[in-house]
Design a protein around this motif. Structure first.
Motif, PDB file in Angstrom:
ATOM      1  N   GLY A   1       0.796  -1.214   0.000  1.00  0.00           N
ATOM      2  CA  GLY A   1       0.000   0.000   0.000  1.00  0.00           C
ATOM      3  C   GLY A   1       0.832   1.268   0.000  1.00  0.00           C
ATOM      4  O   GLY A   1       0.354   2.336  -0.420  1.00  0.00           O
ATOM      5  N   ASP A   2       2.068   1.176   0.481  1.00  0.00           N
ATOM      6  CA  ASP A   2       2.937   2.351   0.505  1.00  0.00           C
ATOM      7  C   ASP A   2       3.243   2.865  -0.901  1.00  0.00           C
ATOM      8  O   ASP A   2       3.606   4.027  -1.076  1.00  0.00           O
ATOM      9  N   THR A   3       3.113   1.979  -1.881  1.00  0.00           N
ATOM     10  CA  THR A   3       3.386   2.378  -3.263  1.00  0.00           C
ATOM     11  C   THR A   3       2.492   3.529  -3.694  1.00  0.00           C
ATOM     12  O   THR A   3       2.892   4.370  -4.507  1.00  0.00           O
ATOM     13  N   PHE A   4       1.288   3.593  -3.133  1.00  0.00           N
ATOM     14  CA  PHE A   4       0.317   4.606  -3.527  1.00  0.00           C
ATOM     15  C   PHE A   4       0.235   5.746  -2.517  1.00  0.00           C
ATOM     16  O   PHE A   4      -0.715   6.519  -2.532  1.00  0.00           O
ATOM     17  N   GLU A   5       1.245   5.838  -1.664  1.00  0.00           N
ATOM     18  CA  GLU A   5       1.282   6.897  -0.664  1.00  0.00           C
ATOM     19  C   GLU A   5       1.315   8.277  -1.319  1.00  0.00           C
ATOM     20  O   GLU A   5       0.807   9.256  -0.754  1.00  0.00           O
ATOM     21  N   GLY A   6       1.916   8.359  -2.506  1.00  0.00           N
ATOM     22  CA  GLY A   6       2.026   9.641  -3.192  1.00  0.00           C
ATOM     23  C   GLY A   6       0.692  10.242  -3.565  1.00  0.00           C
ATOM     24  O   GLY A   6       0.581  11.467  -3.741  1.00  0.00           O
ATOM     25  N   PHE A   7      -0.354   9.417  -3.700  1.00  0.00           N
ATOM     26  CA  PHE A   7      -1.675   9.936  -4.059  1.00  0.00           C
ATOM     27  C   PHE A   7      -2.305  10.728  -2.915  1.00  0.00           C
ATOM     28  O   PHE A   7      -3.252  11.481  -3.139  1.00  0.00           O
ATOM     29  N   LYS A   8      -1.758  10.581  -1.699  1.00  0.00           N
ATOM     30  CA  LYS A   8      -2.234  11.390  -0.583  1.00  0.00           C
ATOM     31  C   LYS A   8      -1.753  12.835  -0.716  1.00  0.00           C
ATOM     32  O   LYS A   8      -2.289  13.726  -0.052  1.00  0.00           O
ATOM     33  N   ASN A   9      -0.727  13.023  -1.512  1.00  0.00           N
ATOM     34  CA  ASN A   9      -0.198  14.364  -1.775  1.00  0.00           C
ATOM     35  C   ASN A   9      -0.211  14.582  -3.285  1.00  0.00           C
ATOM     36  O   ASN A   9       0.789  14.969  -3.893  1.00  0.00           O
ATOM     37  N   PHE A  10      -1.378  14.299  -3.866  1.00  0.00           N
ATOM     38  CA  PHE A  10      -1.496  14.255  -5.323  1.00  0.00           C
ATOM     39  C   PHE A  10      -1.105  15.567  -5.992  1.00  0.00           C
ATOM     40  O   PHE A  10      -0.321  15.593  -6.946  1.00  0.00           O
ATOM     41  N   ALA A  11      -1.640  16.679  -5.506  1.00  0.00           N
ATOM     42  CA  ALA A  11      -1.423  17.965  -6.175  1.00  0.00           C
ATOM     43  C   ALA A  11       0.062  18.323  -6.243  1.00  0.00           C
ATOM     44  O   ALA A  11       0.582  18.660  -7.314  1.00  0.00           O
ATOM     45  N   ASN A  12       0.749  18.236  -5.105  1.00  0.00           N
ATOM     46  CA  ASN A  12       2.167  18.607  -5.083  1.00  0.00           C
ATOM     47  C   ASN A  12       3.016  17.666  -5.926  1.00  0.00           C
ATOM     48  O   ASN A  12       3.941  18.105  -6.624  1.00  0.00           O
ATOM     49  N   SER A  13       2.723  16.364  -5.858  1.00  0.00           N
ATOM     50  CA  SER A  13       3.519  15.404  -6.627  1.00  0.00           C
ATOM     51  C   SER A  13       3.294  15.581  -8.129  1.00  0.00           C
ATOM     52  O   SER A  13       4.229  15.488  -8.929  1.00  0.00           O
ATOM     53  N   PHE A  14       2.062  15.865  -8.515  1.00  0.00           N
ATOM     54  CA  PHE A  14       1.745  16.089  -9.927  1.00  0.00           C
ATOM     55  C   PHE A  14       2.445  17.343 -10.443  1.00  0.00           C
ATOM     56  O   PHE A  14       3.062  17.333 -11.516  1.00  0.00           O
ATOM     57  N   ILE A  15       2.359  18.425  -9.679  1.00  0.00           N
ATOM     58  CA  ILE A  15       2.988  19.679 -10.097  1.00  0.00           C
ATOM     59  C   ILE A  15       4.498  19.523 -10.176  1.00  0.00           C
ATOM     60  O   ILE A  15       5.150  20.020 -11.115  1.00  0.00           O
ATOM     61  N   LEU A  16       5.084  18.826  -9.205  1.00  0.00           N
ATOM     62  CA  LEU A  16       6.531  18.625  -9.215  1.00  0.00           C
ATOM     63  C   LEU A  16       6.963  17.834 -10.439  1.00  0.00           C
ATOM     64  O   LEU A  16       7.968  18.158 -11.090  1.00  0.00           O
ATOM     65  N   TYR A  17       6.211  16.804 -10.772  1.00  0.00           N
ATOM     66  CA  TYR A  17       6.528  16.010 -11.964  1.00  0.00           C
ATOM     67  C   TYR A  17       6.457  16.859 -13.227  1.00  0.00           C
ATOM     68  O   TYR A  17       7.341  16.792 -14.092  1.00  0.00           O
ATOM     69  N   VAL A  18       5.418  17.677 -13.331  1.00  0.00           N
ATOM     70  CA  VAL A  18       5.258  18.531 -14.509  1.00  0.00           C
ATOM     71  C   VAL A  18       6.391  19.549 -14.595  1.00  0.00           C
ATOM     72  O   VAL A  18       6.966  19.773 -15.676  1.00  0.00           O
ATOM     73  N   LEU A  19       6.739  20.159 -13.464  1.00  0.00           N
ATOM     74  CA  LEU A  19       7.824  21.140 -13.458  1.00  0.00           C
ATOM     75  C   LEU A  19       9.140  20.508 -13.891  1.00  0.00           C
ATOM     76  O   LEU A  19       9.865  21.051 -14.736  1.00  0.00           O
ATOM     77  N   ASN A  20       9.475  19.374 -13.288  1.00  0.00           N
ATOM     78  CA  ASN A  20      10.726  18.690 -13.640  1.00  0.00           C
ATOM     79  C   ASN A  20      10.762  18.332 -15.122  1.00  0.00           C
ATOM     80  O   ASN A  20      11.778  18.521 -15.807  1.00  0.00           O
ATOM     81  N   THR A  21       9.648  17.810 -15.616  1.00  0.00           N
ATOM     82  CA  THR A  21       9.585  17.395 -17.015  1.00  0.00           C
ATOM     83  C   THR A  21       9.743  18.581 -17.954  1.00  0.00           C
ATOM     84  O   THR A  21      10.493  18.512 -18.947  1.00  0.00           O
ATOM     85  N   ILE A  22       9.069  19.677 -17.645  1.00  0.00           N
ATOM     86  CA  ILE A  22       9.138  20.859 -18.503  1.00  0.00           C
ATOM     87  C   ILE A  22      10.551  21.434 -18.536  1.00  0.00           C
ATOM     88  O   ILE A  22      11.095  21.731 -19.611  1.00  0.00           O
ATOM     89  N   PHE A  23      11.158  21.597 -17.379  1.00  0.00           N
ATOM     90  CA  PHE A  23      12.482  22.203 -17.332  1.00  0.00           C
ATOM     91  C   PHE A  23      13.546  21.308 -17.975  1.00  0.00           C
ATOM     92  O   PHE A  23      14.452  21.792 -18.660  1.00  0.00           O
TER      93      PHE A  23
END
Length: 265
Positions: free
Chosen positions: A76-98
């Motif tokens: 279940g820890d694998t999906f722990e990131g979905f508890k902080n969905f907004a920040n993790s999504f934005i961070l992924y997008v920022l990293n990918t764009i830059f």
């Protein structure tokens, strides 16, 4: 200073008795990623891949840090990131764009920047409330002067990945968590090294101010202020991971922010 083999040894020791769970977690993430890739011909597959990549990367960071610190991960820890969905999504997008923008200057700058941002999900995992852009910038600070070390660590796994090819990719279910565990150990080592450097810097400041050895001033208080207790978390450039966010989001007393420069990218 630790070398690649030291991080691998620490990772191997941390994974002892936990291989089954880590292999299963790797398999689950691989199946999810494969499903999104298989549906990439359809718009829904591509969109789903973008949406879930950030939370899954944060979940893997959480899992690997938990194991690196001596804990036992659960599926279940694998999906722990979905508890902080907004920040993790934005961070992924920022990293990918830059990374994509820097790659336009040729491939090498993009690779360098990918190493600069490589600690961002570990930082966000340790600091769930941190602003995503602050996590990215903090990773840049942590990796300043350390990108080559992480590159050497990655290169030390080349032999393992060649063996994966001989086993038709089956061995990668073990190599991938081993590699990620080594990255987690690298992150924890950076925190220790930079925290020690800041403590030593405090001692030097106390001596320069005529204080007693150990960081005390002439009146017996810490050079950081009366009643100060050293923060157990890493300090970066005099800023802890917790207060970096405050400063970057208006904690400077209302002063205008400096213009964006290349170091912020």
């Amino acid at each position: 200073m630790l070398r690649a083999r030291d991080f691998r040894q620490r990772a191997w020791s941390a994974l002892t008795g936990k291989w089954g769970t880590m292999v299963l977690i790797t398999l689950i993430v691989s199946l999810i990623g494969g499903a999104c890739a298989g549906l990439s011909w359809f718009v829904v597959g591509a969109i789903a891949g973008v949406i879930i990549s950030g939370p899954l990367m944060l979940g893997l960071a959480f899992v690997n840090l938990k194991v690196a610190r001596g804990g036992y991960a659960e599926i279940g820890d694998t999906f722990e990131g979905f508890k902080n969905f907004a920040n993790s999504f934005i961070l992924y997008v920022l990293n990918t764009i830059f990374v994509a923008l820097w790659s336009l200057l040729l491939v090498v700058p993009g690779i360098i920047k990918s190493y600069s941002y490589s600690m961002s999900f570990y930082i966000l995992s340790d600091n769930p409330g941190m602003d995503p852009n602050t996590a990215r910038k903090t990773s840049m600070q942590m990796m300043n002067g350390n990108k080559w070390r992480l590159f050497c660590l990655d290169c030390s796994f080349i032999g393992w990945y060649l063996l994966c090819g001989l086993t038709f990719g089956i061995l990668s279910l073990w190599v991938a968590p081993y590699h990620e565990a080594a990255h987690a150990q690298f992150y924890l080592s950076l925190k220790e090294e930079q925290n020690a450097a800041n403590v030593n810097g405090g001692f030097a400041k106390a001596e320069n101010n005529g204080g007693a050895q150990g960081g005390a001033t002439s009146d017996g208080d810490s050079v950081y202020g009366k009643g100060y207790q050293p923060d157990p978390d890493i300090e970066l450039g005099g800023k802890t991971l917790e207060n970096v966010d405050k400063k970057d989001n208006g904690g400077n007393g209302g002063e205008s922010q400096p213009p964006l420069n290349a170091d912020d990218l």
